[in-house]
Design a protein around this motif. Structure first.
Motif: not given
Length: 665
Positions: A119-127, A140-143
């Protein structure tokens, strides 16, 4: 304050993990990373509800800290909740999340942990995509599409928090305490941790944690937090939450003279940047993405100075020992490669504006190669390859071992500048000629050679060697390096190259059928004439390092480019506020007698005047991190680097050095 200088360089070890029904369990601490009942539900109840997240989420600039980042579950649950509140907060509001973790998961471990939470794959993919390698420091990661900044400190939490606290700023609205259980991980729950939390907290800051241990409750109370017990989650009977209602006077106590710190200032609404090379472009974009209206003034065309080469490569060079040069180079390489890998194929055209191709570095420093081989199983930005494997990666035969950097890219610097300057809050004015400027009651007034006047809250000078022409910055010890690159058409022997190749110079894969190689190194040479002798030097160096690749040496086939790079006498950029030189020398004069003396006096600066320059030949690599350091300082945000690196880049370092040596500038 963290100081790694001259310590042996080592990556962080990966945690030893068992998997129980898909849930990671630490072998060292014999503890789960999140609840076996329902990790997402635990995060919502214990950490979001406990910290009064919804009441904080309307803050214009919300800043959260988590001790024990682990899998990032609490982080992504919080980010998701914040994004869901988008209709109830200002459109340009930002979320800055800082996670502390001494034993970061490998990317493979992280990926496995997140298989449980689709359910959090849209964020987990970026992480997972941006997950930093196991090197010490802040990553630093920047979205930008979400206005989210994520700082991951791969370090002991106490050391990293002390480093942030030494800046004398209160950053955080919320604390999430999620280290392994206090009975097995006492260092994450110590009284000094809690007192540092208080020193870093804004008034009304809240905290939440899963534990109700007596030592934790008493420690937080002693640090000044109001502490409440609440029902726990799952099998936990009770949990703690609370807030900081009263700010205690914190001792200026780091005992570190604040010669490098920017005095507290109101974040600007308007900024003028002079210079539209890589330095100015990165600074402009970083300010614009934080809601600042930016005007960029360029004497000529964008990327017409030292940023005008045909191709450049994101580059670093690992060392056996920590030092400011090596540590800044590696940190800047990691943030730069994350940025370009996001841009290539989206706002940068693959194969024209750049290409993710990696690079191979051959070196005669066999001791460093042998030292780095011991970390072959670690998650790092590079790998040591034997000659056979290096040849396979390059697509040409090599006879020696090499370092391979798979995330690197070649880039067209002018395209990067234009991409960074393409933002709705940036106004670009080219061919303005030289500008003059002066301070005013409202900030800074800038006049270009066309008769236009610009008023601004702050002024950032990104004019490379032209800094020596302004009285405020003329004392900076800058030096000019002439560099000539050689452009040659691709040949049959070069067409199979799959990566960039670095030796004493570099060779990039072709851009539109043309290779760029070089570059020469000419200190204090300011002539811009193209020299056949320099082309021969570039070609001879390449032929010696890579004899299997050859190019036509006829004059008709060879062209090139000359650019003047700006560097400093210690080969590090200058990034930060401009000190008021006479006042600085007077304020800190007693450092001559004892350089470690603690002088509790704010650094005298020229208010609102900043510089970003001296990137040398590493503008593509150093620029993104240098801009983040500068703009975080301007906006009052947590820094993306330990303070020892920020000190190493501060313009005032040269003044301090002069005082200590008895030769004030």
């Amino acid at each position: 304050m963290i100081n790694r200088d001259n310590n042996p360089w080592r990556p962080l070890p990966a945690p030893n993990i068992d998997w129980r029904d898909g849930i990671p369990v630490s072998r060292e601490f014999d503890d789960v990373y999140y609840s076996t009942d329902n990790g997402i539900a635990e995060s919502h109840y214990v950490f979001l509800e406990g910290s009064q997240f919804l009441s904080h989420s309307k803050e214009k600039r919300l800043t959260i800290a988590e001790i024990g980042f682990g899998t990032g579950l609490n982080c992504l649950v919080a980010l998701n909740a914040w994004l869901d509140q988008s209709n109830q907060r200002a459109p340009d509001s930002t979320l800055h999340y800082v996670g502390f973790e001494a034993q970061p998961l490998t990317k493979a471990q992280l990926q496995r942990a997140w298989e449980k939470w689709p359910t959090l794959s849209h964020l987990a993919t970026r992480l997972i995509r941006d997950w930093p390698q196991a090197t010490h420091g802040c990553h630093r990661l920047y979205w930008p599409n979400w206005n989210i900044t994520l700082d991951l400190w791969w370090d002991d939490a106490q050391q990293a928090m002390n480093d942030l606290a030494s800046r004398r700023q209160r950053y955080f609205n919320i604390w999430l305490l999620d280290g392994f259980t206090p009975a097995r991980n006492e260092s994450a729950w110590s009284p000094s941790i809690f007192s540092t939390m208080a020193a870093l907290s804004r008034k009304g800051a809240t905290f939440a944690t899963f534990t109700a241990a007596g030592d934790v409750r008493r420690g937080l109370t002693a640090a000044g937090f109001t502490v409440q017990k609440r029902p726990g989650f799952g099998v936990k009977r009770e949990a703690l939450s609370g807030q900081l209602d009263t700010l205690k006077e914190t001792p200026q106590a780091s005992g570190i003279t604040p010669w490098d710190l920017t005095p507290k200032m109101i974040p600007p609404k308007k900024a003028v940047i002079i210079g539209a090379g890589l330095a100015g472009s990165f600074a402009a974009r970083a300010l614009a993405e934080r809601g600042v209206a930016v005007t960029v003034l360029e004497a000529n065309a964008v990327a017409s100075g030292g940023s005008s080469n045909l191709q450049g490569i994101t580059y670093t060079r690992p060392s056996r020992r920590h030092g400011v040069l090596a540590d800044f180079a590696l940190a800047s390489y990691q943030i730069a490669t994350r940025l370009y890998n996001q841009l290539l194929g989206t706002t940068l055209v693959e194969g024209v504006d750049g290409q993710r191709c990696g690079y191979l570095q051959v070196t005669e420093d066999s001791e460093t190669l042998d030292y780095l081989k011991q970390f072959a199983d670690c998650d790092l930005p590079f790998r040591v390859l034997n000659a056979e494997k290096a040849s396979d990666e390059l697509g040409a035969p090599l006879t020696q071992d090499a370092l391979f950097f798979p995330d690197a890219s070649w880039l067209h610097p002018a395209a990067v500048c234009h991409e960074r300057l393409s933002h709705s809050r940036i106004q670009l004015h080219e061919f303005c000629g030289n500008c003059d400027f002066g301070s005013s009651t409202a900030g800074w007034q800038i006049n270009d050679s066309l008769g236009n006047r610009y008023d601004s809250d702050i002024l950032v000078l990104a004019t490379a060697n032209q800094l020596t022409e302004a009285s405020e910055t003329a004392w900076l010890p800058l030096q000019t390096i002439r560099g000539q690159t050689t452009h040659v058409p691709a040949t049959e022997s070069s067409s199979g190259l799959r990566t960039a190749f670095c030796h004493e110079g570099y060779l990039a894969p072709p851009r539109l059928g043309i290779h760029c190689l070089g570059a020469t190194y000419g200190p204090q040479d300011t002539a811009l004439d193209e020299r056949p002798a320099d082309h021969r030097i570039n070609l001879q160096k390449l032929a010696s390092a890579l004899p299997s690749v050859s190019f036509s040496t006829t004059e008709a086939a060879i062209s090139g480019h000359v650019a003047l790079r700006c560097t400093t006498t210690d080969y590090l950029p200058v990034v930060g506020p401009m000190p008021n030189r006479p006042a600085f020398n007077a304020c800190y004069a007693s450092l001559k007698a004892k350089k470690t003396r603690f002088i509790d006096e704010e650094c005298p600066t020229l208010p609102g005047l900043f510089v970003l320059a001296g990137l040398g030949s590493r503008g593509l690599t150093a620029g993104p991190l240098a801009a983040e350091i500068l703009v975080s300082d301007i906006m009052g945000e947590p820094s993306p680097v330990p303070r020892y690196l920020q000190q190493a880049l501060a313009p005032a370092r040269f003044l301090k050095r002069g005082i200590v040596r008895g030769r004030p500038l």
